[in-house]
Design a protein around this motif. Structure first.
Motif, PDB file in Angstrom:
ATOM      1  N   VAL A   3      34.517  46.521 107.583  1.00  0.00           N
ATOM      2  CA  VAL A   3      34.624  45.615 106.352  1.00  0.00           C
ATOM      3  C   VAL A   3      34.571  44.145 107.041  1.00  0.00           C
ATOM      4  N   VAL A  47      24.442  48.537 104.466  1.00  0.00           N
ATOM      5  CA  VAL A  47      25.361  47.215 104.025  1.00  0.00           C
ATOM      6  C   VAL A  47      25.783  47.589 102.418  1.00  0.00           C
ATOM      7  N   ALA A  48      26.987  47.503 102.383  1.00  0.00           N
ATOM      8  CA  ALA A  48      27.585  47.592 100.792  1.00  0.00           C
ATOM      9  C   ALA A  48      28.012  46.288 100.338  1.00  0.00           C
ATOM     10  N   ASN A 106      30.049  44.882  97.169  1.00  0.00           N
ATOM     11  CA  ASN A 106      30.655  45.397  95.926  1.00  0.00           C
ATOM     12  C   ASN A 106      32.048  44.804  95.719  1.00  0.00           C
ATOM     13  N   PHE A 161      31.691  52.274 100.174  1.00  0.00           N
ATOM     14  CA  PHE A 161      32.225  51.750 101.499  1.00  0.00           C
ATOM     15  C   PHE A 161      32.494  52.756 102.398  1.00  0.00           C
ATOM     16  N   GLN A 162      32.544  54.205 101.787  1.00  0.00           N
ATOM     17  CA  GLN A 162      32.680  55.163 102.899  1.00  0.00           C
ATOM     18  C   GLN A 162      31.679  55.524 103.608  1.00  0.00           C
ATOM     19  N   ALA A 166      29.153  52.970 104.348  1.00  0.00           N
ATOM     20  CA  ALA A 166      28.364  51.834 104.906  1.00  0.00           C
ATOM     21  C   ALA A 166      28.917  51.402 106.214  1.00  0.00           C
ATOM     22  N   TYR A 219      28.577  48.036 107.077  1.00  0.00           N
ATOM     23  CA  TYR A 219      29.236  46.725 106.999  1.00  0.00           C
ATOM     24  C   TYR A 219      29.357  46.779 105.506  1.00  0.00           C
ATOM     25  N   GLY A 220      30.602  46.569 105.333  1.00  0.00           N
ATOM     26  CA  GLY A 220      31.129  46.474 104.019  1.00  0.00           C
ATOM     27  C   GLY A 220      31.541  44.856 103.879  1.00  0.00           C
ATOM     28  N   VAL A 259      33.720  43.024 100.526  1.00  0.00           N
ATOM     29  CA  VAL A 259      34.044  42.984  99.177  1.00  0.00           C
ATOM     30  C   VAL A 259      34.061  41.658  98.712  1.00  0.00           C
TER      31      VAL A 259
END
Lengths: 249, 309
Positions: A231, B276-277, B279, B287-288, B290, B292-293, B295
């Protein structure tokens, strides 16, 4: 005119499937089963054609074990006039299904056969096209819109990059894509009525067909797992990672 | 022991899927011929003759092959099949429509949407929207196959020198007639073959908001896709849909914007190299998968990302 709709009973689309540990297939015990969603659309189209006065009789057919009676009851509840189970417990592959359906169609003499474009279990996307070949009929797959006027069908198909319109003289095979219509739900009174109706039954042998599989599934396995991602905390960090770590921009 | 690739083309040029299919055919290790059946398709046939690895091009030219209707093509391929042990086509809408028809005429069980070739008779294909893989062996006398283009790296389009052999057309069967084709015109790369794909979902909230993705796509030379939810909501046309029942893509970079990540959507993009996500819901299933996530609120993140590139 008559229309035949071919239905398949599959694991419900909301179920997260589990691969059996011995690699022989996918767990189906105690798993919710339903009518293949594309077949629901095909059936809905047939029922609408009947409501529009174009079709006189809707015949729904499926192949498999006695357990498949539930999708035929559903078909009766949404408007099929007759339902038929071609009963067999062998593993059914598309060519065998198409061969059985060919014999069934020759017996029933419909002018139109509707199927879903693919079943969401094997994702084969073959049966409609094979049935059309075996019957020597025109085919219109991935239907987005179907119009029948006189002896002609006009079908708009979903293709890569847009839409394509074909015209064919009946009889014709049409396979339903996602946006042909939105299927109705069966109402409770109709579900109750459907329970009292008859399910006709045939054996592949009655149709002169040997449905034995021609392909051998050696192993069913889980797909490779992607390695876990990270992330990022900002757009700046994302751009930096894409530039310097992934090197894709 | 020879292989026939059924070319997907526009009469003027080969579709990119044909190069992926030729690559898969070459893996089988037998001489590869390519069938170009069309109308006024000399240029496509010529192009096929230059593809590396192609042994010969069979070119059938007739008005009834202009639109490559399955009914017409299948009869021709059935006739040619006597000379080949393997027939192979791309698992695109074109190949999916045609190949099973050919297989049934030959009374052969086909194997469609192949992801990998294990051996001469054993192939891996996805089932249940790619949530499982089946290794399938054919015991048929001939092999009738379709391959997923994104799973086979395209063979080089230039450098070969195959002969082009004109072959006779079969009589027209005229079971169906082509009326019209309505293709979205776009300067963007084709979704299925793009190096970068940006897809929008329900989170975009309207069709107008897809313009935000356009600006980003311009910067990246990307194609634009969408989730089923966005298509069902009427934000974008059907042919934008990426997923089990839409397009299968595997670009270098896939950017999912405001997409929750239903399994049916993941089926269409999870083989992308980098995902890439973006959201605002940290629990979104996208995201599971991705790499690179982020938020974040996409209405802030997308303009910021566009400006940063």
């Amino acid at each position: 005119m008559k229309v035949v709709v071919a239905l398949k009973r599959v694991i419900d689309y909301n179920v997260k499937i589990r691969v059996k540990t011995d690699g022989t297939g996918v767990e189906t015990a105690n798993v919710k089963m339903s009518m293949n969603p594309f077949d629901e659309i095909a059936l809905e189209e047939a029922v609408r054609l009947k409501e529009a006065g174009i079709v006189s009789e809707v015949i729904a057919v499926t192949l498999g074990t006695q357990a498949c009676q539930d999708v035929l009851r559903t078909a009766l509840a949404v408007g099929a006039d007759r339902v038929v189970l071609i009963e067999t417990d062998v593993e059914l592959q598309p060519l065998a299904v198409a061969t059985c359906l060919k014999a069934f169609v020759q017996k029933e003499q419909p002018r139109l056969v509707l199927l879903g474009k693919q079943a969401i279990d094997d994702d084969a996307n073959q049966t409609g096209q094979m049935l059309a070949a075996l019957l020597g009929w025109a085919q219109a797959t991935n239907a987005f819109k179907l119009e029948i006027a006189g002896d002609h069908a006009t079908v708009t198909r979903e293709i890569d990059g847009g839409l394509e319109t074909l015209e064919a003289s009946l009889p014709v095979i049409v396979t339903a894509d996602l946006r042909l219509n939105t299927p109705r739900y069966a109402t409770l009174p109709n579900i109750m009525k459907a329970k009292k109706k008859t399910i006709e039954s045939l054996l592949p042998a009655d149709l002169g067909v040997d449905p034995s599989p021609r392909l051998k599934t050696l192993l069913v396995s889980d797909p490779p797992v992607r390695k876990p991602g990270i992330v990022v905390n900002s757009v700046t960090e994302l751009v930096e990672k894409l530039r310097n770590e992934a090197r894709v921009i | 022991m020879t292989t026939l690739v059924i070319a997907e083309h526009s009469n003027l040029t080969l579709r990119a899927s044909t190069l992926n299919t030729i690559a898969a055919a070459l893996q089988l290790g037998e001489p590869v011929s390519v069938l170009v059946a069309g109308y006024g398709a000399d240029m496509a046939a010529q192009e096929a003759s230059l593809v590396v690895g192609v042994h010969q091009v069979l070119h059938a030219d007739a008005p009834h092959y202009a639109e490559q209707l399955a009914e017409e093509m299948a009869v021709l391929i059935q006739k040619l099949a006597t000379d080949f042990t393997t027939l192979i086509a791309p698992a695109t809408v074109f190949g999916r429509n045609l190949l099973p028809r050919v297989a049934a005429l030959l009374d052969i069980a086909p194997i469609t949407d192949i992801l990998a070739i294990e051996s001469n008779d054993t192939f891996v294909r996805p089932i249940y929207a790619g949530n499982a893989l089946a290794k399938v062996q054919t015991l048929e006398t001939k092999k009738v196959l379709s391959v997923r283009p994104t799973s086979f790296e395209a063979t080089a389009a230039q450098g070969g020198n195959a002969s082009v052999v004109k072959i006779e057309a079969c009589a027209a069967v005229r079971l169906s007639q082509f009326k019209s084709r309505d293709l979205a015109s776009s300067d963007r790369p084709e979704l299925a073959g793009a190096r970068v794909v940006i897809s929008g979902g329900r989170g975009l909230q309207s069709g107008e908001n897809f313009q935000m993705l356009e600006a980003l796509a311009d910067k990246l030379g990307a194609a634009i896709g969408a989730s089923r939810a966005a298509v069902d909501a009427g934000y974008v046309p059907n042919d934008y849909q990426v997923g089990q029942t839409g397009k299968i893509v595997a670009p270098e970079l896939y950017i999912a914007v405001g997409i929750s990540g239903a399994v049916q959507h993941l089926a269409g993009m999870k083989d992308s190299k980098v995902i890439v996500a973006i959201n605002k819901d940290p629990d979104a299933p996208i995201f599971q998968v991705a790499d690179y996530g982020l938020v974040a609120d996409l209405f802030q993140a997308i303009p910021e990302l566009t400006a940063a590139l």
